[in-house]
Each structure stands twice: as structure tokens, then as C-alpha cells.
Design a protein around this motif. Structure first.
Motif, short mmCIF file in Angstrom:
data_model
loop_
_atom_site.label_atom_id
_atom_site.label_comp_id
_atom_site.label_asym_id
_atom_site.label_seq_id
_atom_site.Cartn_x
_atom_site.Cartn_y
_atom_site.Cartn_z
N PRO A 521 -55.26 56.86 21.93
CA PRO A 521 -54.84 56.14 20.72
C PRO A 521 -55.80 56.35 19.54
CG PRO A 521 -55.85 54.62 22.27
CD PRO A 521 -55.74 55.95 22.98
N GLU A 522 -55.32 56.00 18.36
CA GLU A 522 -56.17 56.06 17.17
C GLU A 522 -57.32 55.07 17.31
OE1 GLU A 522 -53.85 55.40 13.71
OE2 GLU A 522 -52.63 57.21 13.96
N VAL A 523 -58.41 55.37 16.62
CA VAL A 523 -59.64 54.59 16.77
C VAL A 523 -59.93 53.81 15.49
CG1 VAL A 523 -62.13 54.71 17.18
CG2 VAL A 523 -60.58 56.22 18.44
N GLU A 524 -60.20 52.53 15.66
CA GLU A 524 -60.62 51.70 14.53
C GLU A 524 -62.03 52.14 14.08
OE1 GLU A 524 -62.15 47.07 13.89
OE2 GLU A 524 -61.37 47.76 15.83
N ILE A 596 -65.82 50.04 24.74
CA ILE A 596 -66.14 51.28 25.48
C ILE A 596 -65.15 51.44 26.63
CG2 ILE A 596 -67.84 52.45 26.93
CD1 ILE A 596 -70.04 51.16 25.34
N GLY A 597 -64.58 52.62 26.72
CA GLY A 597 -63.72 52.94 27.86
C GLY A 597 -64.49 53.77 28.87
N PHE A 598 -64.63 53.23 30.09
CA PHE A 598 -65.43 53.90 31.12
C PHE A 598 -64.50 54.43 32.22
CE2 PHE A 598 -68.27 53.54 34.99
CZ PHE A 598 -69.01 54.67 34.70
N THR A 620 -51.82 44.51 34.98
CA THR A 620 -53.22 44.59 34.54
C THR A 620 -53.36 44.49 33.02
OG1 THR A 620 -53.55 46.09 36.42
CG2 THR A 620 -55.36 45.88 34.86
N TYR A 621 -52.39 45.05 32.31
CA TYR A 621 -52.43 45.05 30.83
C TYR A 621 -51.09 44.51 30.32
CZ TYR A 621 -56.11 48.38 32.03
OH TYR A 621 -57.20 48.98 32.59
N PRO A 622 -50.84 43.19 30.47
CA PRO A 622 -49.54 42.62 30.11
C PRO A 622 -49.30 42.63 28.60
CG PRO A 622 -51.11 40.89 30.67
CD PRO A 622 -51.79 42.18 30.97
N GLY A 623 -48.01 42.41 28.26
CA GLY A 623 -47.67 42.29 26.84
C GLY A 623 -46.73 43.34 26.32
N LYS A 624 -46.36 44.33 27.14
CA LYS A 624 -45.45 45.39 26.70
C LYS A 624 -44.24 45.44 27.63
CE LYS A 624 -49.27 48.35 25.07
NZ LYS A 624 -48.98 48.31 23.61
N SER A 664 -56.78 54.21 28.24
CA SER A 664 -56.44 54.30 26.82
C SER A 664 -55.82 53.00 26.30
CB SER A 664 -55.49 55.47 26.57
OG SER A 664 -54.21 55.20 27.08
N LEU A 665 -55.26 52.16 27.20
CA LEU A 665 -54.67 50.89 26.77
C LEU A 665 -55.71 49.91 26.25
CD1 LEU A 665 -51.96 50.22 29.51
CD2 LEU A 665 -51.57 50.73 27.10
N THR A 666 -56.99 50.17 26.54
CA THR A 666 -58.06 49.29 26.03
C THR A 666 -58.44 49.63 24.59
OG1 THR A 666 -59.80 50.75 26.89
CG2 THR A 666 -58.96 49.05 28.38
#
Length: 751
Positions: A521-524, A596-598, A620-624, A664-666
Motif C-alpha cells: 500500500p501507499e505510505v503516509e 513497522i511491518g515485520f 485477524t484484520y476485521p473491518g472489510k 501489508s494490511l498494517t
């Protein structure tokens, strides 16, 4: 039903599917007068089921049940369409008295396939009901010949190569020595040395779990060549190596085989002794040499006390002569093995794989799993089998050890078959490439990976052009035939084109190009500093510091690769960066909004194998929505129904892609990656490299894959001897430095 059969049994000969449908349809029109007699359709169903199971080559209960179910569904359809009362007979027909007797005296146009040999089955009713058989005799005989040839080939394999029976025994019931001696029978004398050690096998079939891996494939290895086996994740490369190592395929028994697959079992044996003991026949021959020498000494003593003319003296002389011949053969074999140089060679191999002289004396039970895998590799290199099988050896090694292994294999005297997705490693090691795909093997002689890749693409383009050209020509001929077949003036021309069409070779449509794309994804945007390590020290115990005075600065445009020997602290640096460990001294400062994505191998292991990728991500990553998760997985090469399958059925590379998709979802600003290329196929590694190059955030990577380090990293840092310092050069320069240091120390084994 034919399309269903083709779906259930990929590659099924159309002659067999046509025969199966025709025979069942034929049987559905037959009636029996005796209600206690077996139904013709029952017998037909059993025969067709046996025929299809045999043609599939998969004799598992699961496959038989699936085919039986398919046949029963077709019978039900036939019964309903023919108006047959299923309740009036135990299976599946009611008896009906015919208007006229059935002539069973002839068997015209029928075969003796499987269950059809017991009686006359080509029934033709007279006048009232005449049913013509739809079975083509010539086509059926052709199908029978194919099935007989396949069955005879399978029987031949089982008779000639007893070692294939090893598969019926669980591996854990056999020790390493027992398995080695069973798979590699000892060949003494000059006969075995004179035999060719080339391997050439035709028409081999390999299946696992009902899945066909190879069909009628040709397998050829020239002795002394080094082959790189490549192909997509899940195509069956490891299965092929396993079949070779157990002689499921007919590799000549005088060709010794060793497969590096599992780590060794730890015990009190020292590392160097474990390597020496790996050559089972050397160990056995040395014991036999000692035993026979002792026997000869006893015989010599007894003989000295007897007169030359006595019968006992003659017997002892004969015994001594036989022992002398055996001892001579043993000496010859030990000389061929260079037994006298064994210990120095074993020490040299261990040193090249990272074992210091002190660690070589440690008991094998003191080593971790990764180091035990290195020991397994060292044992195989030491044994020098005629065929050495390596499955992803670089996954367990660091860059210095991979460099040593590549240099060592370049001088390897026998045949090597290695599965690897490491382009740089294959470029250095392979003399030939074997491409496994579409249940076959394609050979690229004299090609390293780069030349193979270019040649493969050119072959694909040529095949596509030839296929499209022939399809256009076929369409043109068919159009003329359809237009003028029944035109008297043009009939001869139409017939000529029909013959031309029949003689044209049937070309298979070329495979579609296999591509994978990753998308982070794009980065802030964040203002610097992002992450800084200043004078950082760390040790798991106070008296044994692992790292000292580490200074490292990571920004959003950083592309840092960390290399060094295993155990030097590379992963520890990553854990300090991600706050999984606390520094014992120094300062680690991070931006307050930093994410940070590890990625590490344990993230793949942490996936829920009983859930699908979509279900796991939703939990694990709800909301979609599920559609959003499937679309997101598609950005990492998990497409179609793959995201809805249980993850236990995915290959290692597919699981890694799911882990990257979760990462990448993080929405990370910095990606910290520990050995990200493990288990990814070459296309997946290329996709990851491209995605990391496009990623707008920072990247810190520990990797042993030279190609990925070259493509992604702008700076190289070496972690060794308690320090982390920037290397002045690229990864190629680092490898040259390692090789030069090894040569200077006399580590690289000479052949």
C-alpha cells in the motif's frame, strides 16, 4: 459424462472415455430374463470403473470412490432417460421377457477388457428390438494396448527394484544406516566400476496423493553434469527428488544416491564423527577389513603348523585365497573412496559450512535445527554419491556458506540435481537446467539460469506462433470442407482437404505465461528521523555480549541489506529495530507515528492451517468484506478460489504470499524482512523484488538470496564478530571477499 471424466482424470485418452460412455449406454438397453442373474449394467459399471481407475494410474480408495460416484450418476441419468424401473430389480433393471430369444453366439465387435472376458456380451435382439453396439473395435483395442503396457511397466518396476518397497515402511522405523544400505547396495569388484553411471529413464509416471506429477516423462542425467531443477511452487519438484532417492523410479542399482532432506537426529556423536559415519559403506568396509585381516592371521598361524600335502592345508589355502580376493576388493573400494583422506576432507567441508574447529567437536545434540541441516548437507558432500540430490540448500545457509557450497559443487566429480529458486546460485552451479511443468520435463543443456530463462521464453513464443498458424490453417480447411462437402463439382477437392486435415499433427495450445504481482500500500509521509540506533549493545547474558556499538539509521527511502554468517546476530538486529528485544546499552529512537511491518518465517508458521486465507484475514484484520480480502490477496498472487481453500493445502510459497498480504494490511512505513525469499518460487521472488523497489517506505532486509539483495538493496551492512558495519561495495564484492578469505585459509575443498 466425457467432460466430467476428463475433469476427474486429467489427460485421459479420449478413446477410453468414448468407450466407457458407449459401453454403459449399450448395457442400459439390455434386459435379462432371469431376475437372479447379474444385471448387464451392473457388470458394465464394474468393468468401466476398473478400466478408468487403471487408466488414471491412481489406485487410491479416494480416486476409486470418486470414479465410482461419477459412473453411478451417469447410470442414474441413463436409467431415467430410458424409462427403466429401478425398483423392480436388485440392481438397476427390472426383468422383461423379450418377444424373441437373444442370440449370444457371437462376440462381434466386442473386446475382452477386464471383466468382459467371462462371457458373450455383444447381444443383438432380433426383429422386436435391435441395439447396435456403439463401441469402435479398433479404438477399443488401442485403449487396451495402452492399459496393458502401463500395467506391465508398473509390474516391471516392482519386480526389478526391490528398494521401492522402502516406501511401504515408515521412515522412522529405519535408521540412517539401514536406509542407506537398502537404497545403495554395495558394488565390489571391477564390474560395477565399468558400468555407465548415466541415468536414462523413459515413460516414467509419478503421483502423490492422487495428484499426477509426471506422465510418460523422459528423465535423463549425464554423469558428472550439474542439473538445476526449476518450476512453479507446488509443481512436484521435491516429490520427484524423493521418488529418486527411494528408487521409486528405476535408477540402476549401481548408481548410489543421497538426498539432503531432513536434519540429522542429535546425540552424543561429535559433528566431525557424524560426518565420517555418514559414509556407511566406508565404515562397514573398514570393519570388514579389520575382521578379514584378523581371520587371515589366524589362518596363517594354523597353516604354518601343517604339512603342505595335508587335506587341511589345502582347505586352509582355499579359504585364505577367498579371503585374499575379498580383501583385495575391499582395499580397491577404499582406495576409490580415498578413505585415507576422509578426516581432513570432512573437516574442510564442515569449516566451509561455518563449523569452527571447536564446534566440529561438539555433540550433534547441542546444535539447533538449522545447524543440524548443515550437518546433513556436510554428510552428503562427504559421501560423494554418484547422484547428489539437494532440495533448496540455500534456505538453510548464510551468504558465506552458500558461496562455499557453490564453489565446492563446481568441482563435484559426480552428478548433482538441485532444486533451487536462487538465480545466482543456479548461475554458478548448474551446467544444465531441467524445467518441470505440465507433467513433463524439458531440458536445456549447457544453460545456466539466465540463458534458460531467455531460451524458455523464446520457445514459448515460437510454440505460440506455430499453434496460432496451424489453428488458422485448420479453420480455413474446415471452412472449405463445410461449404463444398456435398457439392458434386467440388467433392474431390473437399475430400483432399479432409485427408490433409487428418494428416496434420495435433499441436497442444502453449501454456499461458505464468506471472505474479505483489503490491504494497501507499505510505503516509513522516518527517525524519524515522528509526535511529546509537551505540547499541546487546547480549542474551551479561557476560557474553552478542552486539556492541551498533549505529544504524533507517529512513523512508532506505534499502538496507544485512548479511553475515549465521549466529552473528543479524536477526537480533531486526528484533531490536522492531522493539521485540531491549538494548542492554545505547539508544534506539523511533518516530511516534511509525508503523513497522515485520516478516519472519514464524509468521508463516503462525497462519491458521485449518482456515482459508480470507477467513484468517477477516478474523485477524476485521473491518472489510470478503471481496475486499480476496482482492487484496490477488495483489500478492493468491487468485481465484485459492484464497478460499484451507491453508494446509497451499504450498510453502503460497503461504508466504498470504503472510505478505497480511503484513501489508498494517499499512507499514518500514518493512523489516527476515529471509523473505524462503519458499517463494522464482516468479514470486521477482514479484517481491519489484514490489519492494516500488514501495514508498523504507526496507531493512536480512537475506541470503544474492539476486534479491542486488535488485532491492542500495547499501550493504555486514554483521560479524559482534559488530555491524557498512560494506564498501555490493553483494558481488562481498562474495569475492569471502571466497578470497576462504582460499587464503585453505578452507575450500580441492578435488
Amino acid at each position: 459424462m466425457e467432460s466430467q471424466l476428463q475433469s476427474q482424470i486429467p489427460g485421459l485418452d479420449r478413446v477410453i472415455s468414448e468407450y466407457s460412455v458407449g459401453y454403459l449406454t449399450h448395457a442400459s438397453h439390455q434386459y435379462v430374463e432371469d431376475t437372479n442373474a447379474p444385471s448387464p449394467l451392473t457388470e458394465a459399471a464394474e468393468s468401466v470403473t476398473d478400466l478408468l481407475v487403471s487408466a488414471s494410474g491412481d489406485f487410491s480408495d479416494k480416486n476409486r470412490d470418486a470414479i465410482t460416484s461419477l459412473v453411478e450418476k451417469f447410470i442414474t441419468t441413463l436409467s431415467s432417460s430410458n424409462g427403466i424401473d429401478m425398483e423392480r430389480q436388485q440392481m438397476p433393471f427390472a426383468a422383461k421377457k423379450l418377444d424373441q430369444a437373444i442370440n449370444v453366439g457371437s462376440q462381434r465387435n466386442m473386446s475382452s477388457t477386464l471383466g468382459l472376458t467371462s462371457g458373450n456380451v455383444d447381444l443383438e435382439s432380433a426383429n422386436a428390438r435391435k441395439v447396435e453396439s456403439k463401441v469402435d473395435k479398433k479404438k477399443l483395442e488401442k485403449a487396451e494396448r495402452k492399459i496393458r503396457a502401463k500395467q506391465e511397466k508398473k509390474q516391471m518396476k516392482n519386480v526389478e527394484y526391490e528398494s521401492s518397497r522402502l516406501l511401504s515402511q515408515p521412515d522412522e522405523t529405519m535408521s540412517y544406516e539401514e536406509f542407506y544400505m537398502a537404497v545403495n547396495p554395495l558394488q565390489l569388484g571391477s564390474d560395477s566400476a565399468a558400468k555407465s553411471k548415466d541415468i536414462k529413464l523413459d515413460n516414467i509416471d509419478i503421483s502423490i496423493g492422487g495428484l499426477r506429477i509426471l506422465t510418460d516423462a523422459s528423465f535423463t542425467l549425464a554423469y558428472g553434469r550439474r542439473y538445476g531443477l526449476v518450476g512453479q511452487n507446488g509443481i512436484g519438484k521435491s516429490t520427484l527428488l524423493r521418488a529418486l532417492s527411494r528408487r521409486e523410479v528405476a535408477v540402476p542399482t549401481h548408481v548410489s544416491i543421497l538426498h539432503v532432506e531432513q536434519e540429522i537426529t542429535g546425540d552424543d556423536t561429535s559433528a566431525i564423527q557424524a560426518v565420517l559415519d555418514a559414509d556407511v559403506w566406508r565404515k562397514h568396509l573398514l570393519k570388514e577389513q579389520e575382521k578379514i585381516t584378523s581371520q587371515l592371521n589366524v589362518l596363517e598361524e594354523e597353516r604354518s603348523q601343517l604339512a603342505d600335502t595335508s587335506k587341511d592345508a589345502a582347505r586352509l589355502d582355499n579359504d585364505r585365497e577367498g579371503l585374499d580376493i575379498t580383501l583385495s576388493d575391499i582395499h580397491s573400494k577404499l582406495s576409490e573412496m580415498e578413505s585415507d583422506k576422509a578426516e581432513s576432507r570432512a573437516a574442510s567441508i564442515l569449516a566451509g559450512l561455518g563449523f569452527s574447529p571447536e564446534r566440529q567437536q561438539y555433540a550433534t545434540k547441542t546444535f539447533s535445527g538449522g545447524w543440524r541441516m548443515r550437518l546433513a548437507l556436510a554428510r552428503a558432500l562427504f559421501c560423494e554419491p554418484d547422484l547428489l540430490l539437494l532440495d533448496e540448500p540455500s534456505n538453510m545457509l548464510d551468504v558465506p556458506s552458500i558461496t562455499f557450497l557453490a564453489n565446492y559443487l563446481q568441482g563435484y566429480p559426480s552428478t548433482v540435481l538441485v532444486v533451487s529458486h536462487d538465480r545466482a546460485f543456479l548461475n554458478e552451479v548448474a551446467t544444465d537446467i531441467v524445467h518441470q511443468h505440465s507433467e513433463r520435463l524439458d531440458y536445456y543443456r549447457g544453460a545456466n539460469f539466465e540463458s534458460f530463462y531467455a531460451t524458455k521464453e523464446e520457445r514459448r513464443k515460437i510454440a505460440k506462433r506455430e499453434y496460432e498458424k496451424q489453428m488458422a490453417e485448420r479453420a480455413h480447411l474446415q471452412s472449405f470442407i463445410d461449404k463444398f462437402r456435398y457439392n458434386a463439382a467440388k467433392s474431390s477437392e473437399a475430400q483432399s482437404r479432409i485427408k490433409k486435415l487428418e494428416k496434420m499433427p495435433v499441436l497442444e495450445a502453449p501454456e499461458s505465461e505464468y506471472t505474479v504481482h505483489f503490491q504494497f500500500p501507499e505510505v503516509e509521509k513522516l518527517s525524519p528521523p524515522i528509526v535511529q540506533m546509537t551505540d547499541v549493545c546487546f547480549g542474551y547474558t551479561k557476560d557474553k555480549p552478542l552486539l556492541r556499538d551498533v549505529d544504524l539509521d533507517v529512513q523512508l527511502d532506505s534499502r538496507i541489506g544485512i548479511v553475515g554468517p549465521n549466529g552473528a546476530g543479524k536477526t537480533t538486529v531486526l528484533k531490536l529495530l522492531t522493539n521485540q528485544l531491549q538494548a542492554t546499552k545505547g539508544l534506539i529512537s523511533t518516530h511516534s507515528r511509525l508503523r513497522i511491518g515485520f516478516f519472519a518465517q514464524h509468521h508463516v508458521d503462525a497462519l491458521d492451517m485449518n482456515a482459508s486465507a480470507v477467513t484468517f484475514m477477516a478474523k485477524t484484520y476485521p473491518g472489510k468484506t470478503d471481496e475486499d480480502y480476496r482482492r487484496h490477496l490477488g495483489a500478492f498472487g493468491i487468485t481465484g478460489m485459492t484464497g478460499l481453500q484451507k491453508m494446509e493445502f497451499l504450498s510453502g510459497g503460497q503461504k508466504s504470499r498470504v503472510a505478505f498480504a497480511c503484513l501489508s494490511l498494517t499499512n507499514p512505513h518500514i518493512l523489516v524482512l527476515d529471509e523473505p525469499s524462503n519458499h517463494l518460487d522464482i516468479e514470486g521472488m521477482d514479484a517481491l523484488s519489484d514490489a519492494l523497489q516500488r514501495f514508498e517506505g523504507g526496507v531493512v532486509m536480512v537475506s541470503h538470496d544474492v539476486t534479491m539483495l542486488q535488485n532491492v538493496c542500495k547499501s550493504l551492512w555486514v554483521c560479524d564478530q559482534g559488530t555491524v558495519h557498512k560494506f564498501d561495495g555490493d553483494v558481488k564484492a562481498y562474495k569475492k571477499q569471502i571466497t578470497a578469505q576462504a582460499d587464503a585459509a585453505g578452507v575450500v575443498a580441492k578435488h
